[in-house]
Design an enzyme around this catalytic site. Structure first.
Site, PDB file in Angstrom:
ATOM      1  N   GLY A 136       0.841  -1.197   0.000  1.00 44.17           N
ATOM      2  CA  GLY A 136       0.000   0.000   0.000  1.00 44.17           C
ATOM      3  C   GLY A 136       0.864   1.230   0.000  1.00 44.17           C
ATOM      4  O   GLY A 136       2.063   1.158   0.308  1.00 44.17           O
ATOM      5  N   CYS A 162       5.236  -6.248   1.488  1.00 44.95           N
ATOM      6  CA  CYS A 162       5.642  -4.841   1.501  1.00 44.95           C
ATOM      7  C   CYS A 162       5.002  -4.107   2.695  1.00 44.95           C
ATOM      8  O   CYS A 162       5.344  -4.394   3.839  1.00 44.95           O
ATOM      9  CB  CYS A 162       5.298  -4.192   0.167  1.00 44.95           C
ATOM     10  SG  CYS A 162       6.158  -2.644  -0.097  1.00 44.95           S
ATOM     11  N   TYR A 163       4.055  -3.205   2.472  1.00 43.73           N
ATOM     12  CA  TYR A 163       3.395  -2.537   3.597  1.00 43.73           C
ATOM     13  C   TYR A 163       2.849  -3.567   4.578  1.00 43.73           C
ATOM     14  O   TYR A 163       2.918  -3.383   5.791  1.00 43.73           O
ATOM     15  CB  TYR A 163       2.249  -1.648   3.090  1.00 43.73           C
ATOM     16  CG  TYR A 163       1.513  -0.921   4.197  1.00 43.73           C
ATOM     17  CD1 TYR A 163       1.980   0.303   4.653  1.00 43.73           C
ATOM     18  CD2 TYR A 163       0.385  -1.479   4.796  1.00 43.73           C
ATOM     19  CE1 TYR A 163       1.326   0.964   5.688  1.00 43.73           C
ATOM     20  CE2 TYR A 163      -0.275  -0.828   5.829  1.00 43.73           C
ATOM     21  CZ  TYR A 163       0.207   0.395   6.266  1.00 43.73           C
ATOM     22  OH  TYR A 163      -0.440   1.042   7.283  1.00 43.73           O
ATOM     23  N   LYS A 172     -11.378 -11.435 -16.145  1.00 45.93           N
ATOM     24  CA  LYS A 172     -11.692 -11.652 -17.562  1.00 45.93           C
ATOM     25  C   LYS A 172     -11.173 -12.998 -18.077  1.00 45.93           C
ATOM     26  O   LYS A 172     -11.889 -13.709 -18.768  1.00 45.93           O
ATOM     27  CB  LYS A 172     -11.089 -10.506 -18.379  1.00 45.93           C
ATOM     28  CG  LYS A 172     -11.532 -10.466 -19.819  1.00 45.93           C
ATOM     29  CD  LYS A 172     -12.816  -9.695 -19.946  1.00 45.93           C
ATOM     30  CE  LYS A 172     -13.305  -9.608 -21.361  1.00 45.93           C
ATOM     31  NZ  LYS A 172     -14.527  -8.802 -21.444  1.00 45.93           N
ATOM     32  N   HIS A 216       7.732  -7.784  -3.965  1.00 48.63           N
ATOM     33  CA  HIS A 216       6.421  -8.160  -4.513  1.00 48.63           C
ATOM     34  C   HIS A 216       6.494  -9.481  -5.278  1.00 48.63           C
ATOM     35  O   HIS A 216       6.860  -9.483  -6.448  1.00 48.63           O
ATOM     36  CB  HIS A 216       5.907  -7.054  -5.437  1.00 48.63           C
ATOM     37  CG  HIS A 216       5.523  -5.830  -4.681  1.00 48.63           C
ATOM     38  ND1 HIS A 216       4.268  -5.647  -4.151  1.00 48.63           N
ATOM     39  CD2 HIS A 216       6.239  -4.730  -4.330  1.00 48.63           C
ATOM     40  CE1 HIS A 216       4.223  -4.500  -3.514  1.00 48.63           C
ATOM     41  NE2 HIS A 216       5.408  -3.923  -3.598  1.00 48.63           N
ATOM     42  N   SER A 255     -25.049  -8.598 -25.540  1.00 49.81           N
ATOM     43  CA  SER A 255     -24.370  -7.733 -26.507  1.00 49.81           C
ATOM     44  C   SER A 255     -23.616  -8.546 -27.547  1.00 49.81           C
ATOM     45  O   SER A 255     -23.203  -8.036 -28.575  1.00 49.81           O
ATOM     46  CB  SER A 255     -23.387  -6.833 -25.763  1.00 49.81           C
ATOM     47  OG  SER A 255     -22.284  -7.602 -25.318  1.00 49.81           O
ATOM     48  N   GLY A 269     -20.777  -9.956 -26.704  1.00 49.45           N
ATOM     49  CA  GLY A 269     -19.413 -10.015 -26.190  1.00 49.45           C
ATOM     50  C   GLY A 269     -19.259 -11.226 -25.277  1.00 49.45           C
ATOM     51  O   GLY A 269     -20.248 -11.895 -24.959  1.00 49.45           O
ATOM     52  N   VAL A 270     -18.029 -11.459 -24.829  1.00 53.22           N
ATOM     53  CA  VAL A 270     -17.769 -12.670 -24.047  1.00 53.22           C
ATOM     54  C   VAL A 270     -18.501 -12.663 -22.696  1.00 53.22           C
ATOM     55  O   VAL A 270     -19.033 -13.688 -22.265  1.00 53.22           O
ATOM     56  CB  VAL A 270     -16.246 -12.943 -23.900  1.00 53.22           C
ATOM     57  CG1 VAL A 270     -15.528 -11.781 -23.278  1.00 53.22           C
ATOM     58  CG2 VAL A 270     -15.981 -14.206 -23.101  1.00 53.22           C
ATOM     59  N   ASP A 271     -18.582 -11.493 -22.040  1.00 51.03           N
ATOM     60  CA  ASP A 271     -19.187 -11.470 -20.706  1.00 51.03           C
ATOM     61  C   ASP A 271     -20.675 -11.783 -20.743  1.00 51.03           C
ATOM     62  O   ASP A 271     -21.147 -12.670 -20.033  1.00 51.03           O
ATOM     63  CB  ASP A 271     -18.981 -10.104 -20.029  1.00 51.03           C
ATOM     64  CG  ASP A 271     -17.524  -9.705 -19.997  1.00 51.03           C
ATOM     65  OD1 ASP A 271     -16.668 -10.591 -20.182  1.00 51.03           O
ATOM     66  OD2 ASP A 271     -17.238  -8.515 -19.805  1.00 51.03           O
ATOM     67  N   GLU A 291       4.148 -11.092  -6.482  1.00 53.79           N
ATOM     68  CA  GLU A 291       3.073 -11.213  -7.473  1.00 53.79           C
ATOM     69  C   GLU A 291       3.435 -10.650  -8.834  1.00 53.79           C
ATOM     70  O   GLU A 291       2.786 -10.964  -9.822  1.00 53.79           O
ATOM     71  CB  GLU A 291       1.792 -10.543  -6.942  1.00 53.79           C
ATOM     72  CG  GLU A 291       1.825  -9.015  -6.806  1.00 53.79           C
ATOM     73  CD  GLU A 291       2.470  -8.516  -5.501  1.00 53.79           C
ATOM     74  OE1 GLU A 291       3.210  -9.293  -4.858  1.00 53.79           O
ATOM     75  OE2 GLU A 291       2.256  -7.341  -5.158  1.00 53.79           O
TER      76      GLU A 291
END
Ligand code: XMP
Length: 513
Positions: A53, A80-81, A369, A167, A221, A223-225, A169
């Protein structure tokens, strides 16, 4: 599962994704959630991560966490933080760093028993900190140091408390995934069972329990979602699902037909197809300004949808939406800036009305996603949709500079097909974030056969990007540009010139309007 306490790190989403890549479920929650609440809300929690953070633990108003979290009942990893907070809460000491450290560094491993198991001697890590732990709390020992940071990683193995100043990640931490896996599998004893298959099974059960035998409306729509939401609901409630698809007249060539076919024939979903093109063209008569165009399309979309919804309201108590996890995290501001945890209603379909009298279901709201794509595949959504490049809600209207008339839409659709086909033929479709054609409102002189021509220009735009926040113009091979250009000029009668857009974002945007 693992919970991540959000202290406002820019990487908090990334931490959640990395955990899920290990096939273990994770959620981001506000930093001040108490241990009691965590255990109540997530009875299956096996580990807690404290994110990084921007704050300093030395500041008076520094964000804190419930100290009970460190009581040894659940393993904790502070990043980290998070590490500094753990150290200072438990009686260690944190000092303002003399030099701030950002970027790659080398860590020397002092102990490779649990968190660093499999790591040897030295490895590259990503640092981004101002403060440093200078004294460890009692019963902790040092498991890693760097040239500039004497205490870069700490452990209290008995209580399973760990802290890393770097980090794990981010990809620049070369062996970050191994560190994360060690924490998740070895320290927290999680089992890798969170997959798209398990998600689908659970989601179907949840939808059934919520909806029972009532009816659900879903705005589609293409789209994929929204397609994945529809496929999921179809698997859960079958005939009780109805999808509404509004064709505003700015879809790609044959797109509306394709969507109709997919839903009616393959999924056998009841679909209400609304051809609203004429209404939209009318609303855009004489409209040239990009913002006004977007606004008019958005408003008209709402009007069309609302009218239909009103008509169906008594029959359909539920409305399904394709909200994703990043929307939820970003709009909830669970981090340090947390005010009220308010979740904005996010829309995929060109913007639905803010307030509608429906009960909302958002079955994808805990997914990223790439996870939605996997779920889509699991449910039989074709690759063509799962890996589709993004397409803006207002459609081709914002790729036609000037007034979007039916004639111009037709020209752009024909040119756009060529771009799509040639990019796919060259095997570049998935590599590119987007590739498309833009119709410019200017005419130039050309010569075709023996005749002088005076026709429109097409601009071709192709970009690479990670997240659309920034983008680079794609260095398409000349041969691909050549075939796009000659095909457009030969096949689209109203075009006699093709140009390639070589602007990055920023300062340009991806779309032209
Ligand atoms: P810009 O042009 O802002 O676009 O660089 C960034 C990304 O967002 C997409 N885009 C939209 N997507 N509704 C959408 O669903 C919209 O109104 C919209 N406008 C832009 C764009 O295609 C690009 O991927």
């Amino acid at each position: 599962m693992i919970v991540i306490l959000d202290f406002g790190s820019q990487y908090v989403e990334l931490i959640a994704r990395r955990i899920r890549e290990t096939k273990v479920y994770s959620e981001v929650i506000p930093h001040d959630t108490t241990l009691k609440t965590i255990k109540e809300k997530y009875p299956k929690v096996q580990g807690i991560i404290l994110s990084g953070g921007p704050a300093s633990v030395l500041a008076e108003d520094a964000p804190k966490c419930d100290p009970e979290i460190f009581n040894g009942t659940i393993p904790v990893l502070g990043i980290c933080y998070g590490m500094q907070l753990m150290a200072s809460t438990l009686g260690g000491e944190v000092k303002k760093g003399i030099t701030k450290e950002y970027g790659k560094a080398s860590i020397l491993i002092d102990d490779n028993f649990d968190l660093f198991e499999g790591l040897w001697l030295e490895t590259t890590i990503w640092m981004s900190h101002g403060d440093t732990v200078v004294k460890m709390p009692e019963h902790f020992h040092k498991i890693g140091h760097t040239n500039t940071c004497e205490i870069a990683a700490i452990a209290q193995t008995k209580k399973k408390l760990y802290g890393v100043q770097f980090h794990p990640e981010v990809v620049h931490t070369v062996r970050g995934m191994e560190i994360i896996k060690n924490f998740v599998y070895k320290i927290c004893n999680c089992v890798p069972v969170w997959t798209s298959k398990s998600f689908v099974t659970k989601a179907i059960a949840e939808i059934k329990a919520t909806v029972k035998d009532q009816k659900v409306l879903c705005a589609l729509s293409g789209g994929v979602d929204s397609t994945t939401v529809a496929a999921l609901l179809n698997a859960a409630i079958g005939d009780n699902l109805t999808c509404v698809f509004i064709d505003q007249g700015f879809m790609r060539k044959n797109e509306a037909e394709r969507i109709k076919n997919l839903f009616e024939k393959k999924f056998k979903i009841h679909i209400i197809y609304m051809d609203a093109a004429e209404r939209f063209f009318k609303k855009l008569k004489g409209v040239v300004d990009p913002e006004l165009k977007r606004k008019r399309i958005g408003e008209e979309f709402i009007r069309v949808f609302e009218a239909k919804a009103k008509e169906l309201k008594s029959e359909y108590p539920f409305l399904a939406q394709g909200t994703l996890y990043p929307d939820v995290i970003e709009s909830a501001t669970v981090g340090v800036s947390k005010t009220a945890v308010k979740i904005k209603t996010h829309h995929n379909v060109g913007g639905l009305p803010e307030k509608m009298d429906f009960k909302i279901i958002e079955p994808l709201k805990k997914l990223f996603k790439d996870e939605v794509r996997k779920v889509g595949v699991e449910l039989g959504v074709p690759d063509e949709i799962v890996y589709r490049q993004p397409f803006p809600g207002p459609g081709l209207a914002i790729r036609i500079l000037g007034e979007p008339t039916p004639d111009r839409v037709k020209i752009l659709q024909d040119a756009d097909v060529v771009v799509q086909e040639e990019i796919k033929k060259a095997g570049l479709y998935r590599e590119l974030w987007q590739a498309f054609a833009v119709l410019l409102p200017i005419k130039t002189v050309g010569v075709q056969g023996d005749e002088r021509t005076y026709k429109y220009t097409i601009a071709v735009r192709a970009v690479t990007s990670e997240d659309a926040m920034t983008a680079k113009w794609a260095h398409l091979p000349y041969e691909v540009l050549e075939s796009i250009s000659s095909r457009i000029i030969n096949e689209v009668t109203d075009i006699n010139r093709v140009v390639y857009d070589i602007s990055n974002k920023p300062p340009s945007t991806i779309e032209w309007e």
